[in-house]
Write a protein that holds these residues in place. Structure first.
Motif, PDB file in Angstrom:
ATOM      1  N   ALA A   1     -24.928 -19.762  -3.462  1.00 43.75           N
ATOM      2  CA  ALA A   1     -23.526 -19.346  -3.452  1.00 43.75           C
ATOM      3  C   ALA A   1     -23.270 -18.176  -4.399  1.00 43.75           C
ATOM      4  O   ALA A   1     -22.413 -17.320  -4.127  1.00 43.75           O
ATOM      5  N   THR A   2     -24.018 -18.109  -5.494  1.00 46.08           N
ATOM      6  CA  THR A   2     -23.833 -17.013  -6.452  1.00 46.08           C
ATOM      7  C   THR A   2     -24.639 -15.778  -6.087  1.00 46.08           C
ATOM      8  O   THR A   2     -24.609 -14.787  -6.810  1.00 46.08           O
ATOM      9  N   GLY A   3     -25.376 -15.842  -4.955  1.00 42.68           N
ATOM     10  CA  GLY A   3     -26.098 -14.674  -4.479  1.00 42.68           C
ATOM     11  C   GLY A   3     -27.447 -14.456  -5.098  1.00 42.68           C
ATOM     12  O   GLY A   3     -28.089 -13.430  -4.838  1.00 42.68           O
ATOM     13  N   HIS A   4     -27.928 -15.387  -5.904  1.00 47.92           N
ATOM     14  CA  HIS A   4     -29.213 -15.194  -6.558  1.00 47.92           C
ATOM     15  C   HIS A   4     -30.402 -15.471  -5.642  1.00 47.92           C
ATOM     16  O   HIS A   4     -31.512 -14.999  -5.907  1.00 47.92           O
ATOM     17  N   CYS A   5     -30.201 -16.249  -4.600  1.00 44.61           N
ATOM     18  CA  CYS A   5     -31.313 -16.501  -3.678  1.00 44.61           C
ATOM     19  C   CYS A   5     -30.750 -16.886  -2.317  1.00 44.61           C
ATOM     20  O   CYS A   5     -29.540 -17.103  -2.159  1.00 44.61           O
TER      21      CYS A   5
ATOM     22  N   PRO B   1     -28.823 -11.631 -14.907  1.00 47.81           N
ATOM     23  CA  PRO B   1     -30.273 -11.778 -14.747  1.00 47.81           C
ATOM     24  C   PRO B   1     -30.612 -12.883 -13.753  1.00 47.81           C
ATOM     25  O   PRO B   1     -29.782 -13.756 -13.450  1.00 47.81           O
ATOM     26  N   ALA B   2     -31.831 -12.835 -13.274  1.00 44.42           N
ATOM     27  CA  ALA B   2     -32.280 -13.851 -12.325  1.00 44.42           C
ATOM     28  C   ALA B   2     -32.494 -15.180 -13.040  1.00 44.42           C
ATOM     29  O   ALA B   2     -33.140 -15.231 -14.083  1.00 44.42           O
ATOM     30  N   PRO B   3     -31.963 -16.269 -12.499  1.00 39.92           N
ATOM     31  CA  PRO B   3     -32.226 -17.599 -13.073  1.00 39.92           C
ATOM     32  C   PRO B   3     -33.632 -18.054 -12.704  1.00 39.92           C
ATOM     33  O   PRO B   3     -34.293 -17.446 -11.844  1.00 39.92           O
TER      34      PRO B   3
ATOM     35  N   CYS C   1     -41.615 -24.742   0.970  1.00 34.46           N
ATOM     36  CA  CYS C   1     -41.868 -25.991   0.259  1.00 34.46           C
ATOM     37  C   CYS C   1     -43.047 -26.719   0.926  1.00 34.46           C
ATOM     38  O   CYS C   1     -43.216 -26.651   2.146  1.00 34.46           O
ATOM     39  N   VAL C   2     -43.819 -27.412   0.135  1.00 35.52           N
ATOM     40  CA  VAL C   2     -44.977 -28.135   0.680  1.00 35.52           C
ATOM     41  C   VAL C   2     -44.590 -29.520   1.179  1.00 35.52           C
ATOM     42  O   VAL C   2     -45.369 -30.165   1.881  1.00 35.52           O
ATOM     43  N   SER C   3     -43.405 -30.012   0.838  1.00 34.51           N
ATOM     44  CA  SER C   3     -43.036 -31.380   1.207  1.00 34.51           C
ATOM     45  C   SER C   3     -41.696 -31.478   1.919  1.00 34.51           C
ATOM     46  O   SER C   3     -41.226 -32.569   2.202  1.00 34.51           O
ATOM     47  N   THR C   4     -41.062 -30.350   2.221  1.00 35.53           N
ATOM     48  CA  THR C   4     -39.830 -30.327   3.010  1.00 35.53           C
ATOM     49  C   THR C   4     -39.881 -29.091   3.900  1.00 35.53           C
ATOM     50  O   THR C   4     -40.668 -28.170   3.652  1.00 35.53           O
ATOM     51  N   PRO C   5     -39.037 -29.015   4.935  1.00 32.97           N
ATOM     52  CA  PRO C   5     -39.057 -27.857   5.821  1.00 32.97           C
ATOM     53  C   PRO C   5     -38.271 -26.663   5.297  1.00 32.97           C
ATOM     54  O   PRO C   5     -38.141 -25.658   5.986  1.00 32.97           O
ATOM     55  N   VAL C   6     -37.732 -26.760   4.095  1.00 34.31           N
ATOM     56  CA  VAL C   6     -36.886 -25.699   3.546  1.00 34.31           C
ATOM     57  C   VAL C   6     -37.738 -24.585   2.957  1.00 34.31           C
ATOM     58  O   VAL C   6     -38.771 -24.831   2.319  1.00 34.31           O
ATOM     59  N   VAL C   7     -37.304 -23.357   3.193  1.00 35.13           N
ATOM     60  CA  VAL C   7     -37.936 -22.182   2.594  1.00 35.13           C
ATOM     61  C   VAL C   7     -36.924 -21.563   1.630  1.00 35.13           C
ATOM     62  O   VAL C   7     -35.772 -21.300   2.018  1.00 35.13           O
ATOM     63  N   TRP C   8     -37.329 -21.335   0.385  1.00 39.17           N
ATOM     64  CA  TRP C   8     -36.450 -20.745  -0.622  1.00 39.17           C
ATOM     65  C   TRP C   8     -36.946 -19.354  -0.989  1.00 39.17           C
ATOM     66  O   TRP C   8     -38.152 -19.085  -0.950  1.00 39.17           O
ATOM     67  N   SER C   9     -36.031 -18.506  -1.355  1.00 40.20           N
ATOM     68  CA  SER C   9     -36.451 -17.202  -1.879  1.00 40.20           C
ATOM     69  C   SER C   9     -36.500 -17.288  -3.403  1.00 40.20           C
ATOM     70  O   SER C   9     -35.818 -18.098  -4.029  1.00 40.20           O
ATOM     71  N   THR C  10     -37.339 -16.458  -3.967  1.00 42.33           N
ATOM     72  CA  THR C  10     -37.411 -16.381  -5.427  1.00 42.33           C
ATOM     73  C   THR C  10     -36.116 -15.767  -5.947  1.00 42.33           C
ATOM     74  O   THR C  10     -35.691 -14.711  -5.473  1.00 42.33           O
ATOM     75  N   PRO C  11     -35.444 -16.427  -6.897  1.00 44.84           N
ATOM     76  CA  PRO C  11     -34.178 -15.884  -7.409  1.00 44.84           C
ATOM     77  C   PRO C  11     -34.349 -14.473  -7.976  1.00 44.84           C
ATOM     78  O   PRO C  11     -35.385 -14.146  -8.558  1.00 44.84           O
ATOM     79  N   LYS C  12     -33.328 -13.653  -7.794  1.00 49.99           N
ATOM     80  CA  LYS C  12     -33.361 -12.280  -8.298  1.00 49.99           C
ATOM     81  C   LYS C  12     -32.033 -11.955  -8.961  1.00 49.99           C
ATOM     82  O   LYS C  12     -31.036 -12.657  -8.757  1.00 49.99           O
ATOM     83  N   PRO C  13     -31.992 -10.903  -9.760  1.00 50.92           N
ATOM     84  CA  PRO C  13     -30.744 -10.550 -10.446  1.00 50.92           C
ATOM     85  C   PRO C  13     -29.648 -10.161  -9.450  1.00 50.92           C
ATOM     86  O   PRO C  13     -29.917  -9.706  -8.344  1.00 50.92           O
TER      87      PRO C  13
END
Length: 300
Positions: free
Chosen positions: A228-232, A209-211, A192-204
């Motif tokens: 929690a649902t394992g998508h990212c 399917p990937a959201p 993220c450009v404005s927080t310290p969090v890094v997210w992964s791109t959702p996947k199936p």
């Protein structure tokens, strides 16, 4: 010598106008009364301050010597009065803090050190970028990167925090004691450009399917649902324990990633005397849930 400061002020006004009549109008006094007041001052000082004539009044040598000192005297008295009034007012500081940070110990210690002051706290959404500029808070405790320009602000690094992987409890890394970035090579990580969090791109996941990726306006809880649902997965500061309360989410330390910084942000020209003490307290009492030893255990 007991000099009436009111008479000193009258003297400076007469000296400014060079005429008792105009000075009396300025002071809302009758001219004879003003003349008597100046005579009282001259008697107290033991010198004549004005030469009087039908054309007006001019300063004597003694009056010319007294005038600059008299003006300084009146300025000093006014400054002393302002200082006294400011000291009599309760000192107040409002500390803003953003998601994932806990400043309870810091605020309590500041109150202990300054029982005469008023210490307030205000939780801010990370999207609230105007709190300091609008003076709704006097200080902000937050993570880098900052989502606003720092012109006119003072940014002080308080401490560093390690990071943790936040993932579904069913993820293949959920039971590890620690992970490296190499273990996440199959994840497409986006910082993220404005927080310290890094997210992964959702996947199936399986036949689901990937959201779409998390949106800027999505709530924190909505984003946790994707984890929690394992998508990212995500990488959080270790002090951010908001996800730890969920049984379907695991937090695992990441051992080879740069730590994030917790900073104190204040207005550079703010004279509030509590801010210096706040900086010292915030350095001593880590302003996050990571103040205690890290006890993030993978679920088994």
């Amino acid at each position: 010598m007991d000099i009436d400061l009111r008479l000193v002020r009258y003297f400076t006004v007469v000296a400014e106008y060079g005429n008792f009549g105009r000075a009396a109008t300025r002071l809302h006094l009758a001219q004879p009364s003003l003349s008597r007041q100046i005579q009282r001052l001259e008697a107290q000082l033991g010198v004549r301050l004005f030469d009087r004539s039908p054309q007006g009044s001019s300063l004597t040598d003694a009056g010319q010597a007294f005038l600059p000192r008299a003006r300084i005297l009146l300025q000093e008295v006014e400054q002393a009065a302002r200082t006294a009034r400011a000291a009599a007012q309760p000192r107040t500081v409002t500390i803003g803090y953003t998601e994932g940070l806990v400043i309870t110990a810091c605020a309590q210690e500041l109150r202990r050190r300054h029982p005469e002051g008023r210490v307030r706290t205000r939780h801010l959404d990370w999207r609230d970028t105007r709190a300091l500029a609008e003076r709704r808070v006097d200080a902000l405790v937050t993570y880098r990167p900052l989502p606003f320009p720092t012109d006119g602000l003072r940014v002080t690094k308080l401490h560093e925090e390690s990071r943790v992987l936040v993932t579904s409890a069913n993820h293949h890394l959920a039971n590890e004691k620690a992970v490296s970035r190499q273990a996440l090579s199959d994840e497409e990580l986006v910082a993220c450009v404005s927080t310290p969090v890094v997210w992964s791109t959702p996947k199936p996941v399986g036949d689901r399917p990937a959201p779409p990726p998390p949106a800027r306006d999505d709530s924190f809880e909505d984003k946790l649902e994707l984890i929690a649902t394992g998508h990212c997965v995500a990488i959080f500061p270790a002090g951010d324990r908001r996800a730890a309360v969920r049984e379907d989410i695991a937090l695992v330390p990441v051992i080879d990633i740069d730590p994030c910084e917790v900073v104190l942000v204040t207005r550079a020209d703010d004279p509030n005397p509590l801010l210096g003490s706040l900086e010292d307290v915030a350095r001593t009492f880590r302003v996050s849930a990571d103040a205690a030893p890290l006890k993030i255990q993978a679920r088994r």
